[in-house]
Design a protein around this motif. Structure first.
Motif, mmCIF file in Angstrom:
data_model
loop_
_atom_site.group_PDB
_atom_site.id
_atom_site.type_symbol
_atom_site.label_atom_id
_atom_site.label_comp_id
_atom_site.label_asym_id
_atom_site.label_seq_id
_atom_site.Cartn_x
_atom_site.Cartn_y
_atom_site.Cartn_z
ATOM 1 N N UNK A 334 41.590 108.098 29.845
ATOM 2 C CA UNK A 334 41.902 106.835 30.501
ATOM 3 C C UNK A 334 41.484 106.912 31.978
ATOM 4 N N UNK A 335 40.708 105.923 32.433
ATOM 5 C CA UNK A 335 40.170 105.925 33.786
ATOM 6 C C UNK A 335 40.594 104.638 34.491
ATOM 7 N N UNK A 336 41.143 104.810 35.695
ATOM 8 C CA UNK A 336 41.469 103.662 36.547
ATOM 9 C C UNK A 336 40.177 103.260 37.266
ATOM 10 N N UNK A 337 39.562 102.147 36.839
ATOM 11 C CA UNK A 337 38.274 101.733 37.377
ATOM 12 C C UNK A 337 38.392 101.386 38.856
ATOM 13 N N UNK A 338 39.484 100.753 39.237
ATOM 14 C CA UNK A 338 39.665 100.397 40.646
ATOM 15 C C UNK A 338 39.659 101.645 41.531
ATOM 16 N N UNK A 339 40.395 102.655 41.103
ATOM 17 C CA UNK A 339 40.459 103.891 41.885
ATOM 18 C C UNK A 339 39.104 104.580 41.941
ATOM 19 N N UNK A 340 38.424 104.621 40.772
ATOM 20 C CA UNK A 340 37.114 105.271 40.713
ATOM 21 C C UNK A 340 36.116 104.565 41.623
ATOM 22 N N UNK A 341 36.080 103.232 41.601
ATOM 23 C CA UNK A 341 35.110 102.491 42.411
ATOM 24 C C UNK A 341 35.398 102.669 43.889
ATOM 25 N N UNK A 342 36.689 102.755 44.245
ATOM 26 C CA UNK A 342 37.025 102.987 45.653
ATOM 27 C C UNK A 342 36.557 104.373 46.099
#
Length: 481
Positions: A334-342
């Motif tokens: 499971x990946x938090x896309x918002x966190x990854x993009x930041x």
């Protein structure tokens, strides 16, 4: 090869059928021509005999004189009231007359035999015609005419008639042959090659009455037809062998090219792997030196910084080559896309600012999905790195993230010069680099976008590129899980 064989044999079959049809038509034409000659001779005899019978004197001496002087006449008989009046059987007869008397004895007993083969009508009976009898296994052609109570018949000389027929025939059908027979007995034969007993004629036809025992056989020379068939077969076999040889050569060349490409990829992978370890060590020790001497000598620190930057760039290039030559390892979580993009935004922002490029991040909503965070990071980093290298003139790059019910879309939009529509279709091909002013002086291997697309497909996603006015947009689609 199957299609070639099918159409080749079909063409040969059609050609053979056409040749057979033409041969049959030619045989029919020549047989009809020969029959016409024979019947023409018989009709001439009939006309002459009919005229002769119309004015024939029944005087016995006159009849004997006519028989002895006319070569077409072998003998004559006269029936008066159904009794044989000539030759006179009450007198001693010659062997020839005696044979005739015995031959026509059935007619004297039953005159209707004369009408058996004649065309009749309801209101009129024929008064002349042909009669065919067998005389010691030879046909006896008799032309008769009836007047009141008398019936006069003339036995045609079969030998003279046959000689006239043969002399009138024009049967030189070389290279074909022809044979005329009467109830199986050969009367005439003309052929460049001897006609065997077992040879089958290409066409046969029987003549009409009174020569219904005659048969014309036409023999066609088979040389040309067989040669055409053999030549056609040889041509087809040659074409098939040529196509097969070409296919074999192409297959061998394909295998050679594939093996060569595999060896090249293997070589690149091995070399890159061997280079990676010492390059990592160089980078490590350069960083250590940089930290130790940064405050002592700014110039040396600058040189060390260049060494570190270049070694890191070489490391990325080698990593790209290694990634290209082997399948990536996937770790789905499971990946938090918002966190990854930041995180990606934070990592790239200083690089973009160094080139005075304004990097914008816009995320629509709170996004997350099950995917491989390293592979997604590598894809986005690759696209941002391309924008930094090739679209710096636009001075702006937008990193927009959105979603729908099934997918997450990550758009990297630049405002550079863009590329042509033709090149847009080729930029994902391995080792392809756009040749234009935007790539001049910029290093690259041409496999970055290829690797990005492969990684996206590994994650069951895809990458697309479109041109904008200005710049272009790359879109990474990731499925929601």
């Amino acid at each position: 090869m199957g299609v070639i064989s099918y159409f080749g044999f079909r063409a040969l079959t059609q050609e053979s059928t056409l040749n057979e049809y033409q041969t049959q038509q030619l045989a029919k034409s020549h047989v009809a021509q020969t029959q016409s000659f024979i019947l023409q001779q018989l009709n001439q005899k009939q006309v002459r005999l009919d005229a002769m019978l119309a004015y024939l004197s029944l005087d016995k001496n006159a009849l004997h004189t006519l028989i002895s002087q006319d070569s077409d006449i072998e003998n004559i008989f006269v029936l008066q009231k159904n009794k044989l009046a000539f030759p006179d059987i009450s007198q001693p007869l010659s062997l020839k007359d005696q044979t005739l008397a015995e031959l026509i004895m059935p007619i004297s007993h039953d005159p209707t035999l004369l009408m058996a083969k004649q065309p009749t009508s309801e209101d009129k009976s024929p008064n002349s015609g042909w009669l065919v009898l067998q005389d010691n296994n030879y046909p006896a052609l008799i032309y008769w005419r009836k007047t009141d109570e008398d019936t006069v018949g003339i036995k045609l000389s079969y030998v003279k008639f046959l000689a006239d027929v043969i002399s009138a025939l024009d049967t030189n059908f070389t290279p074909d042959g022809i044979k005329i027979s009467d109830n199986g007995q050969v009367l005439y034969q003309l052929s460049p090659e001897p006609i065997g007993n077992n040879q089958t004629p290409s066409y046969s036809q029987n003549l009409p009455f009174p020569l219904h025992g005659w048969q014309i056989d036409y023999y066609t020379a088979p040389v040309k037809g067989q040669s055409l068939y053999y030549l056609g077969t040889i041509l087809i076999v040659t074409i098939i062998l040529a196509v097969g040889f070409m296919a074999f050569m192409l297959y061998r060349e394909f295998n050679r090219a594939t093996r060569l490409a595999s060896q090249q990829v293997s070589f690149v992978g091995q070399v890159s792997h061997e280079l990676k370890t010492p390059l990592t060590n160089i980078t490590l020790y350069a960083e250590m030196l940089n930290e130790m001497e940064a405050e002592e000598n700014d110039q040396r620190a600058h040189y060390l910084g260049v060494i570190i930057s270049e070694s890191q760039r070489l490391s990325r290039l080698i990593q790209n080559v290694l990634t290209f030559t082997k399948l990536p390892q996937i770790c789905i979580r499971q990946v938090d896309i918002n966190q990854l993009m930041n995180q990606i935004y934070t990592a790239f922002k200083p690089v973009f600012e160094a080139k005075e490029i304004h990097l914008n991040l816009n995320i629509n909503g709170q996004l997350s999905t099950k995917t491989d965070v390293d592979l997604v990071t590598q894809i986005i980093s690759n696209l941002l790195s391309n924008a930094e290298k090739y679209a710096a003139t636009g001075k702006q790059v937008d990193l927009n993230v959105e979603q729908d019910n099934d997918n997450i879309f990550i758009h990297i939009r630049d405002y550079g010069n863009g590329i042509t529509a033709k090149e847009l279709k080729q930029i994902f091909q391995p080792f392809y680099r756009v040749r234009s002013s935007i790539t001049e002086g910029v290093s690259g291997t041409g496999i970055g976008l290829t690797i990005a697309r492969q990684l996206a497909e590994t994650l069951s996603g895809e990458i697309n590129a479109i041109n904008n006015e200005p710049g272009m947009t790359f879109t990474l689609r990731l499925p929601k899980r």
